[in-house]
Structure formats: C-alpha cells, structure tokens
Design an enzyme around this catalytic site. Sequence first.
Site, PDB file in Angstrom:
ATOM      1  N   GLU A   1      -9.781   6.332   2.873  1.00  0.00           N
ATOM      2  CA  GLU A   1     -10.690   5.306   3.380  1.00  0.00           C
ATOM      3  C   GLU A   1      -9.839   4.087   3.703  1.00  0.00           C
ATOM      4  OE1 GLU A   1      -9.996   5.560   0.229  1.00  0.00           O
ATOM      5  OE2 GLU A   1      -9.516   3.476  -0.215  1.00  0.00           O
TER       6      GLU A   1
ATOM      7  N   SER B   1       1.748  -9.758  -1.097  1.00  0.00           N
ATOM      8  CA  SER B   1       1.459  -8.324  -1.011  1.00  0.00           C
ATOM      9  C   SER B   1       1.571  -7.753   0.398  1.00  0.00           C
ATOM     10  CB  SER B   1       0.072  -8.054  -1.576  1.00  0.00           C
ATOM     11  OG  SER B   1      -0.889  -8.836  -0.901  1.00  0.00           O
TER      12      SER B   1
ATOM     13  N   LYS C   1       0.806  -1.229   0.000  1.00  0.00           N
ATOM     14  CA  LYS C   1       0.000   0.000   0.000  1.00  0.00           C
ATOM     15  C   LYS C   1       0.835   1.274   0.000  1.00  0.00           C
ATOM     16  CE  LYS C   1      -4.269  -1.646   0.150  1.00  0.00           C
ATOM     17  NZ  LYS C   1      -5.138  -1.462  -1.049  1.00  0.00           N
TER      18      LYS C   1
END
Lengths: 406, 275
Positions: free
Chosen positions: A121, A388, A99
């Site tokens: 968000e 990830s 991220k």
Amino acid sequence: MLKEHIDDYYKTFPDDRGHFGPYGGRFVGETLMGAIYELQEAYEKYRNDPEFLAEMDKDLSTFVGRPSPLYLAENWTRELGGAQIYLKREDLNHTGAHKVNNTIGQALLAKRMGKNRIIAETGAGQHGVATATVAARMGMECIVYMGAEDVERQAQNVYRMKLLGAKVVAVESGSRTLKDALNEALRDWVTNVDDTFYIIGTVAGPHPYPAMVRDFQTVIGREAKQQMLNKTGKLPDALVACIGGGSNAIGLFHPFIEDESVKMYGVEGAGHGIESGQHSAPLSAGRPGVLHGNRTYLMQDDNGEIVETHSISAGLDYPGVGPEHAWLKDIGRVNYESVTDDEALAAFHELTRNEGIIPALESSHALAYARKLAPTMLPDQTLLINLSGRGDKDMHTVAAMAGMNF
Amino acid sequence: MSRISQCFEKLKKDGQSALIPYVTAGDPEPWVTVPLLHALVDAGADIIELGIPFSDPMCDGPVIQKACERALKNDVSIISVLKMVKQFREKNQETPIVLMGYANPIESMGYSVFAKQAQEAGVDGVLTVDVPPEESDDFRLTMDEHGIDTIYLVAPTTSEARMKVIASFARGFIYYVSIKGVTGAAALDIEEVTGKLATLRKITDLPLGVGFGIRDGKSAASVAKIADAVVVGSTLVKCIEEHARAERLEELPAAVAGLVAEMRHAINANDLASA
C-alpha cells in the site's frame, strides 16, 4: 515515566502474541491467520541468520548507500541558539527516504519464503516506490495499492512505480486515500494468500509486522548512536522524529529506549490545527481502538467509525499509528507532540535556505518541533533529528502553496 | 439454551438446513431495515445476520463496502443498529439475530456496555470478523455473561489444530468461509467445502454454517445438502443496491424477500428429494 517498563524493555516488548501492553496483537480475518503465523515463523528463523543478515547488510551498503551520514547543521544551530543540531541523513538513501531499509528486509524474506508476488500500500508513493524498486531488482511481480485521490496528487511517483515495472491500482472506495489502500491490499492478500507477500510500509498491521518493520528500521538508530558517540563522545540529549505510522521514528528511538538520559519527541501532523479536527494526530487527539490488524490510538468518531484525516504531508495522512508508539506514549517514555501544516512549511523553507538541504514535508514536521525545542536547551547539549526523506517529491505541493503550478 | 441453539435443534428435528440472509443495517435508509427483516422471515429466513456498518470493512468485497457507505451516510451507528433489533423484537421473539461486523465500533462502545445493551435489545449472537480467537478472551467472556453467542469463522486456510481451538470457543454455530477472498468475490467449490466440513464434523458437534460464494437457489441447495446453515449476503445486498433509489425503495423488501424465498424453495426441494 513508568520505570519498571523501561529497564527490561527489549526483553519484554512485544510479548509472544505481539502485544505492547494493551496494544498491537493480530486483528485480521481468519483466512489470513495462517499466513501471519507463516510469516512470523519465517521471520523468527531468519532474523538472526548470519547469511540473511549478511545479504541485507550488503544491499544496505551497496544498493541503498548506508551508513547514512550524520550532519551537524551549523548554520541552523547558530541561528536558533541553543542545542547543537544534528541530522541523520536518511534523505540520502536510494529512493530518497528511510522506507527502503524495510522493503529490502521484507523482500529478502519473501524470496526465502518462495513468494514471488509482492503487494504493498502507499500514500504519497514513497513506500510504493521503495517496494517497486526492490521488486524490480529481485525480479518479482509487484502490485501497489494507492488511494485514487493520492494517484491524482502524486502523478510523478505513480510514473516512477510504473517505470520500475509495478502495477499501480487506484483505490476508489472510502476516502480514496492511504487507509483505503491498506484495506484493498488486505483484500488482495486474503484472495491470493498462497503466493503473495504483503510488504507493509510502516510499524503497524498484525503481529509480526510492527516488530519486524521496526527491526529493519533500527539500523537508523544503531548507526546514529555510534556516530554521535564517535563525534561528540556522548549520547544525544534529545531525539526528534515525525510520526505517521511511525517507522522512521521507531527506527531512531528504539536503540535508545533503555538509555534514560535521552529524551525523545515524536511529532504528529496537526494539519490545520488540532482544534480544527482536520489533522492526522491520533496520539495527540485520538483514542484506542482496532484497525488494520492492531489495537492502537485511532482517529475515530463517537461510534467507532474511522474519520478522515488531513495533513499537508501525504506520508503522515493516516488515522492510526504503530502500536509500539501507543505503548511508549502510555508509559511516558516518548513525548508525542504535533505541529501544524504552516509550522512544517516554515521549517521546510528554513532548513532549505540555511543548510542547502530540501527536506520532505514529513520530516519538516520533526524540524518544526526541533526549532521550538533547540532554543530551550544549552549549547553543550545535542539534539538529533531524523531527516527521514528528501523533498523532491514535494516540489509541486510547496509550489502550489506559493501559488505556482508546473 | 440460546435462541440460536433452539433454532438449530428444531431444524434438525425437521431434517432441514437453516437459511441465514445477511443485510447491512440502515442500508440504504434506516427505516427500511426493520420491515425488511420481517419480510426476510416471512420469506423463509431462519436466522438473520445483521451487519453493523463500518468505515473500513477490509474483509468485504465492493458490494458490502458500498452498503456500509450508504448506511454511514445516514449516520447509522452501532446504537441505531441495536434500536433496530429492539424494534424488530416487538413483533418477532422467535427468529435469532446475529450481529456481524468489525471490532472497532464494539471496542469503542466498550464490551460490557455493548453486551448489556445487545442483550436488552434481543441480540442472540455476534460475529466480529477481525477478532480471531487469539484476541477474543475478554470479548468472549463478556458476551457469555450476557447470554450472547460468539460465532467464529473457520477458513480454507485454517489448520486442524486451529479448528479445535475455534470449536472450543464457538457458541451457537461455526461459520465456514467457503473461499479464500472477500465477500461476494467468487463461486465456491462444493467438493472442497464438503471435505472441510467433514474434518470439522470430527472436531465439533456445533452446527456448521457456510457462507461466501452462495448466489442463487442452486448454490444454496447444494450447500444445504452438506451444511446445517446457508449464509447468503452479497447477492441480497446487490439487490438492495439496485433498489436504493427513492422511486424503487417501496419495492425493496419484496424484491429481496423474493430472492430469499427462491433459495428457501430450492433448499426445501432437497429435503423432499431425500425424504
């Protein structure tokens, strides 16, 4: 596969209105249209600007710890029998997942646009933490919207965000999860549009977000391609990544789209099973519609109302998916599959025991599919999985499954 | 000429501004809606804006969000909204009805199917808040074929260049969103709105409606001085919420109509003052 779409893919998609075939676009209220064009202009201006790129590269290197390693999972390869299994170690990034690649890019853009108030968000809290992290470092005000139910489930990440100086707002409307957090962030943006930059965490939303977030995440695929070539002398035979909104998957896939020999598999959360209706697999079991700024595959009922989703992994628990994935599905370039909560959990334990790597539950969906795929491949073939994120955040979920509580 | 345009023509002749109340269809109970619409007309509504409930109303504040949730709890779908319009038309063929909502329920039904059924039901206009002009080509052309006006929004952030594009696409009237924010969030700044409407008037001859931030007779009257239509939503929906419990349902139509009547009076007092 529709070959004519693949040959010139990079030049063609998205078009200048943000369309990937019939998907994508800009579906927001009129009040936000100006802000979306302003963002697009700024992004066009800086995306190839040497100074901007140099600053991003420096942050990715010294703050995030890139390049992330490529790891050959020898034990697991031996156990499964078949393709050589490689992991792209996004779990080793600062803040624990892919991220942060995107939040750094968007925060640098916000700074150049003179916007000092950041909103975001978050579902499980990973994107919220990655946003709060860059906001803390750059001295920006940060407000994170999170479904009230997720706030309860992810208390530790909420505390991390608060430590980093962010304000976390629990969203009580609708199903009180990620989609409602997105609605609330959009409501904030429309109210504070002059001074606020909305850092969307995945490859969804109105144009230019799907293309911009993708571009920030393709560092994964560009590195992986070079690393595979260096290590094996050839391109990988197959890529596997999990899909919630789809940012880690597109980050890995995109640099390989025109390399037709490379097969790609995107893995959605089948929850309690597709047939149960309790899942988060719009590409596998949904149909196209319009939500949160773009046209894409959605989980919806016969009347076009969005339905509640379920996944063991909060990061996959979303009724939509990035529009580029919708297009890659339709043209047949990527195969979209799904695995259940139980299959993901089994893969979680298997990697942990075999390799000493505790994966995130999201990434465990990719592992679970790879586990089925690898034995069908030959030992001289290679399979690359995007790992990830790391599983630290999921300890309480996994422990609860085993009947334990901290 | 569409029923909406006829309505504005007539009001213009009389030197009046239109009053357009908004309610969410099926809120709080499906059977309440049609009697409520008749009560609104009796209280002085010129056009009715009927909301199609949606699970994710991201341009709306908490009041209309909750209205959507109440309606959806009763399984009110886009099909049931069209049935309500049809039922309303049995007794009223004059008052234009504009459906207001989000893209997905209409997308899900299919533009052509929706347009055909909406026309048959007696719908006059449609406003989809999350479909800007850039994305509305197919939608607009399909509605046009069925004689349904496509209403577009103009916001405080809309540039003059965009206003021109919007004006070229708009049918019926243009809806000016008076504040940066969601429905029911704040009070409008009348001076700022006056300036924006003046700019819009140079660009288009279409009637101009103003919505968001109108709460009572006083604000309705001040907007009516500068706009061709006054749209009021959250204040009415709040009143519906207060009457949502079973024991108060009977009083609901009269209570909401009372608010509309008060606004109608205030607007008419303007006309008398200026006459």
